[in-house]
Design a protein around this motif. Structure first.
Motif, PDB file in Angstrom:
ATOM      1  N   CYS A   1     -29.590   7.869 -30.197  1.00 44.21           N
ATOM      2  CA  CYS A   1     -29.947   9.044 -29.411  1.00 44.21           C
ATOM      3  C   CYS A   1     -28.692   9.535 -28.700  1.00 44.21           C
ATOM      4  N   LEU A   2     -28.492  10.853 -28.711  1.00 46.28           N
ATOM      5  CA  LEU A   2     -27.384  11.453 -27.978  1.00 46.28           C
ATOM      6  C   LEU A   2     -27.938  12.388 -26.916  1.00 46.28           C
ATOM      7  N   ILE A   3     -27.445  12.219 -25.703  1.00 49.91           N
ATOM      8  CA  ILE A   3     -27.872  13.048 -24.583  1.00 49.91           C
ATOM      9  C   ILE A   3     -26.807  14.104 -24.346  1.00 49.91           C
ATOM     10  N   ALA A   4     -27.252  15.350 -24.223  1.00 49.34           N
ATOM     11  CA  ALA A   4     -26.333  16.472 -24.106  1.00 49.34           C
ATOM     12  C   ALA A   4     -26.433  17.123 -22.732  1.00 49.34           C
ATOM     13  N   PRO A   5     -25.297  17.288 -22.049  1.00 46.65           N
ATOM     14  CA  PRO A   5     -25.302  18.023 -20.788  1.00 46.65           C
ATOM     15  C   PRO A   5     -25.344  19.525 -21.074  1.00 46.65           C
ATOM     16  N   PHE A   6     -25.786  20.300 -20.085  1.00 46.21           N
ATOM     17  CA  PHE A   6     -25.842  21.747 -20.306  1.00 46.21           C
ATOM     18  C   PHE A   6     -25.557  22.515 -19.020  1.00 46.21           C
ATOM     19  N   TYR A   7     -25.133  23.761 -19.229  1.00 45.42           N
ATOM     20  CA  TYR A   7     -25.023  24.722 -18.138  1.00 45.42           C
ATOM     21  C   TYR A   7     -26.388  25.365 -17.995  1.00 45.42           C
TER      22      TYR A   7
ATOM     23  N   MET B   1     -28.448  14.799 -13.350  1.00 44.86           N
ATOM     24  CA  MET B   1     -27.624  15.792 -14.019  1.00 44.86           C
ATOM     25  C   MET B   1     -28.495  16.815 -14.727  1.00 44.86           C
ATOM     26  N   HIS B   2     -27.840  17.863 -15.185  1.00 40.43           N
ATOM     27  CA  HIS B   2     -28.464  18.783 -16.133  1.00 40.43           C
ATOM     28  C   HIS B   2     -28.105  18.250 -17.515  1.00 40.43           C
ATOM     29  N   ALA B   3     -28.982  17.488 -18.095  1.00 45.91           N
ATOM     30  CA  ALA B   3     -28.759  16.910 -19.421  1.00 45.91           C
ATOM     31  C   ALA B   3     -30.111  16.582 -20.024  1.00 45.91           C
ATOM     32  N   THR B   4     -30.137  16.497 -21.337  1.00 48.93           N
ATOM     33  CA  THR B   4     -31.391  16.211 -22.021  1.00 48.93           C
ATOM     34  C   THR B   4     -31.118  15.525 -23.353  1.00 48.93           C
ATOM     35  N   PRO B   5     -31.989  14.630 -23.806  1.00 53.69           N
ATOM     36  CA  PRO B   5     -31.818  14.035 -25.135  1.00 53.69           C
ATOM     37  C   PRO B   5     -31.951  15.140 -26.189  1.00 53.69           C
ATOM     38  N   ARG B   6     -30.970  15.253 -27.097  1.00 52.81           N
ATOM     39  CA  ARG B   6     -31.006  16.333 -28.070  1.00 52.81           C
ATOM     40  C   ARG B   6     -30.818  15.884 -29.515  1.00 52.81           C
ATOM     41  N   PHE B   7     -30.217  14.750 -29.781  1.00 56.19           N
ATOM     42  CA  PHE B   7     -29.993  14.287 -31.159  1.00 56.19           C
ATOM     43  C   PHE B   7     -30.622  12.905 -31.316  1.00 56.19           C
ATOM     44  N   PHE B   8     -31.311  12.701 -32.444  1.00 60.41           N
ATOM     45  CA  PHE B   8     -32.033  11.450 -32.675  1.00 60.41           C
ATOM     46  C   PHE B   8     -31.837  10.982 -34.114  1.00 60.41           C
ATOM     47  N   ARG B   9     -31.598   9.681 -34.255  1.00 62.81           N
ATOM     48  CA  ARG B   9     -31.566   9.072 -35.587  1.00 62.81           C
ATOM     49  C   ARG B   9     -33.008   8.765 -35.998  1.00 62.81           C
ATOM     50  N   ARG B  10     -33.357   9.066 -37.233  1.00 59.07           N
ATOM     51  CA  ARG B  10     -34.709   8.758 -37.717  1.00 59.07           C
ATOM     52  C   ARG B  10     -34.779   7.263 -38.010  1.00 59.07           C
TER      53      ARG B  10
END
Length: 197
Positions: A113-119, A141-150
């Protein structure tokens, strides 16, 4: 490395074109489900489907209550054939640097899982909130999980705004040990006007 993007939308007329354009060249497939838009969103996505033939799988699913919203997200996982997938909202715009960083981290086999920060834009694209709204792994933070390995058993649980991707053991993937953090931020325009509706 190519991945699949999952985009569940409703009334995103002003930004959906930018959102899709920001990722479409990096994906194997972009799965887009519309959940009852009443503005020009459908027309814009249909135009993009013609602009990028074979890349965008677009379906109109009709209105979705919170439980059906989660089922549609699960359907997207079921239709994904790549090792990784990304969640893309219709009001999110990615940079080349951010996607490049994500692709590098996906290739190192240290994270599921990759968590991505955002504006978080407020008022316009040039002003953003700096106070983080989410507590993730002890960081606000302003961040959310955005990428996932199946991975085996990976699935969505809960209902819209209270949903999460969990692993085969029922644990939230972003709370596990195999999580990476991106440094590059994407633009989240959820507080800007996204549609005349």
């Amino acid at each position: 490395m190519l991945f699949t993007a999952h985009c569940l939308i409703r009334n995103e007329e002003y930004f959906v074109r930018y959102a899709i354009h920001s990722v479409v060249r990096h994906v194997n497939k972009l799965i887009v489900f519309d959940t009852g838009s009443t503005d020009g969103t459908v027309k814009k996505v249909e135009e993009l489907s013609r602009e990028f033939p074979g890349k965008i799988l677009f379906e109109k699913k009709g209105e979705a209550d919170p439980e059906r919203h989660t089922k549609l997200r699960q359907e997207m996982i079921g239709r994904t054939t790549t090792e990784w997938f990304m969640i893309l909202d219709g009001d999110e715009v990615w940079t080349e640097r951010g996607l490049g960083e994500a692709v590098r981290l996906m290739g190192n086999d240290r994270a599921d899982c990759l968590i991505a920060p955002f504006y978080l834009c407020v008022g316009d694209l040039y002003h953003a909130s700096w106070r983080g709204a989410y507590m993730i792994r002890g960081k606000k933070m302003h961040a959310t999980p955005r990428f996932f390995r199946r991975t085996p058993g990976l699935h969505w649980e809960g209902s819209y705004n209270h949903d999460a991707i969990v692993d085969g053991d029922g644990r939230r993937v972003f709370e596990g040990d195999r999580v990476g953090f991106l440094k590059e931020k994407f633009w989240h325009v959820s507080h800007l006007t996204r549609s005349p509706n």
